[in-house]
Enzyme design. Sequence first.
Site, PDB file in Angstrom:
ATOM      1  N   ASP A 193       6.962 -54.333  39.070  1.00  0.00           N
ATOM      2  CA  ASP A 193       6.140 -53.386  39.074  1.00  0.00           C
ATOM      3  C   ASP A 193       5.440 -53.014  40.359  1.00  0.00           C
ATOM      4  O   ASP A 193       4.751 -53.928  40.984  1.00  0.00           O
ATOM      5  CB  ASP A 193       5.057 -53.348  38.669  1.00  0.00           C
ATOM      6  CG  ASP A 193       4.097 -52.519  37.843  1.00  0.00           C
ATOM      7  OD1 ASP A 193       4.856 -51.177  37.418  1.00  0.00           O
ATOM      8  OD2 ASP A 193       3.205 -52.449  38.100  1.00  0.00           O
ATOM      9  N   ILE A 194       5.940 -51.484  40.761  1.00  0.00           N
ATOM     10  CA  ILE A 194       5.632 -51.436  42.614  1.00  0.00           C
ATOM     11  C   ILE A 194       3.799 -51.670  42.437  1.00  0.00           C
ATOM     12  O   ILE A 194       3.134 -51.003  41.331  1.00  0.00           O
ATOM     13  CB  ILE A 194       5.938 -50.621  42.660  1.00  0.00           C
ATOM     14  CG1 ILE A 194       7.099 -50.672  42.901  1.00  0.00           C
ATOM     15  CG2 ILE A 194       5.024 -49.792  44.321  1.00  0.00           C
ATOM     16  CD1 ILE A 194       8.823 -49.268  43.861  1.00  0.00           C
ATOM     17  N   ASN A 201       1.656 -41.901  45.090  1.00  0.00           N
ATOM     18  CA  ASN A 201       1.114 -40.713  44.663  1.00  0.00           C
ATOM     19  C   ASN A 201       0.567 -39.779  45.223  1.00  0.00           C
ATOM     20  O   ASN A 201       0.812 -38.598  45.498  1.00  0.00           O
ATOM     21  CB  ASN A 201       1.706 -41.035  43.621  1.00  0.00           C
ATOM     22  CG  ASN A 201       3.316 -40.946  43.260  1.00  0.00           C
ATOM     23  OD1 ASN A 201       4.241 -40.488  44.121  1.00  0.00           O
ATOM     24  ND2 ASN A 201       3.925 -41.156  41.510  1.00  0.00           N
ATOM     25  N   ASP A 210       8.884 -41.327  45.528  1.00  0.00           N
ATOM     26  CA  ASP A 210       9.806 -41.369  45.032  1.00  0.00           C
ATOM     27  C   ASP A 210      11.373 -41.789  46.470  1.00  0.00           C
ATOM     28  O   ASP A 210      12.551 -43.366  45.922  1.00  0.00           O
ATOM     29  CB  ASP A 210      11.191 -39.984  45.205  1.00  0.00           C
ATOM     30  CG  ASP A 210      10.219 -39.575  43.746  1.00  0.00           C
ATOM     31  OD1 ASP A 210       9.760 -39.946  42.768  1.00  0.00           O
ATOM     32  OD2 ASP A 210      11.282 -38.097  43.659  1.00  0.00           O
ATOM     33  N   GLU A 236       7.322 -46.798  37.833  1.00  0.00           N
ATOM     34  CA  GLU A 236       7.368 -48.265  38.807  1.00  0.00           C
ATOM     35  C   GLU A 236       8.065 -49.223  38.854  1.00  0.00           C
ATOM     36  O   GLU A 236       7.908 -50.461  38.750  1.00  0.00           O
ATOM     37  CB  GLU A 236       6.346 -47.601  39.635  1.00  0.00           C
ATOM     38  CG  GLU A 236       4.944 -48.994  38.597  1.00  0.00           C
ATOM     39  CD  GLU A 236       4.148 -46.932  38.440  1.00  0.00           C
ATOM     40  OE1 GLU A 236       2.957 -47.813  37.669  1.00  0.00           O
ATOM     41  OE2 GLU A 236       4.828 -46.644  37.563  1.00  0.00           O
TER      42      GLU A 236
END
Length: 336
Positions: A193-194, A201, A210, A236
Amino acid sequence: MQIFGENREDMMALVDMQTMLSMVQLMEETDILVGVFDETDRLRFANRAFRAAWSVAPQEMPLWSDMMRRNYVAGRGTIISSGDFETWLRSTLGRRGKTGFRAFETDLHDGRWLWMTETTQENGWMLCVASDITSVRVDERALRQDRDNAIKAAQTDELTGISSRRFVMARLRALTATAGEAWSDVGYVAVLDIDNFKYINDRFGHATGDAVLRDFAETLQRLVRKTDILGRVGGEEFILILPRTSLAEAEAIIDQMLAAVRRSRPLPQEVSFRYTFSAGLAGARQGHDPDEVYRRADLTLYAANEGPRSDRHHLKYEGWSRAGDTMGCASDQKYP
């Protein structure tokens, strides 16, 4: 009675050698294209027909990706309709060598149409065999190609070009299916997971988000082994399947990925921008419910994010019970 007396083993070895030599000579002379790639996807054997199709010198042993890249630039070998070779390559690597057997059609710049099969061993070695089917049912070719393209689209994440959740979960189901001894080890599953992706965002915009997702996929794809399967779950969150991998090996792979992502700079106009990710690992065995394996990996990801950030790794080891063993890896730095 010993037929060959004391020399029987030597005679049998000679017969085996002659058999192998004859097999190689026959493959060299056939018009069927034959190539063998090792676990790193380096070409180890190719017959005359295979070398001619992809412009490989007799003693050359290139990586498959390098072979395809240089042929793309030179306008030889496989016709690749994509205008972005690296995106095509990332998508193709997401499927190449991930199943025991794969068959598909492909066309070459010299006008030939090939039926190609890939047979992959558990250790990653692959046999590629292609036959010329240019003259076979030409009227149905477009229909077959549309079918193959639809399958490829379903197996590929549109934004990042890596495997889709559907493809990865199908491979996880195949991996945990009980074909041999029940509850035997099959490897590890990681959920990635980022970190702070919503903040990225909100602050920089969805175009930047993106770009980070694509950079994350590209960075990790360069580190996965031929038998590993990397896919995007959604948003993500990503999933990585590590077949035939120990806990220590899985942890080392995640270590490499954490370090590579920390070094990445996905925004050329923002050289100070960087990002990190967290990971959760769960062991899998034959007979395990794949959805349960994924859930356990997801839970360890949550534990990694909730744990003390000063400790990059915290380990919860439950032994090889039916619950499996799990590990959480939290990134040691967060953006911003």
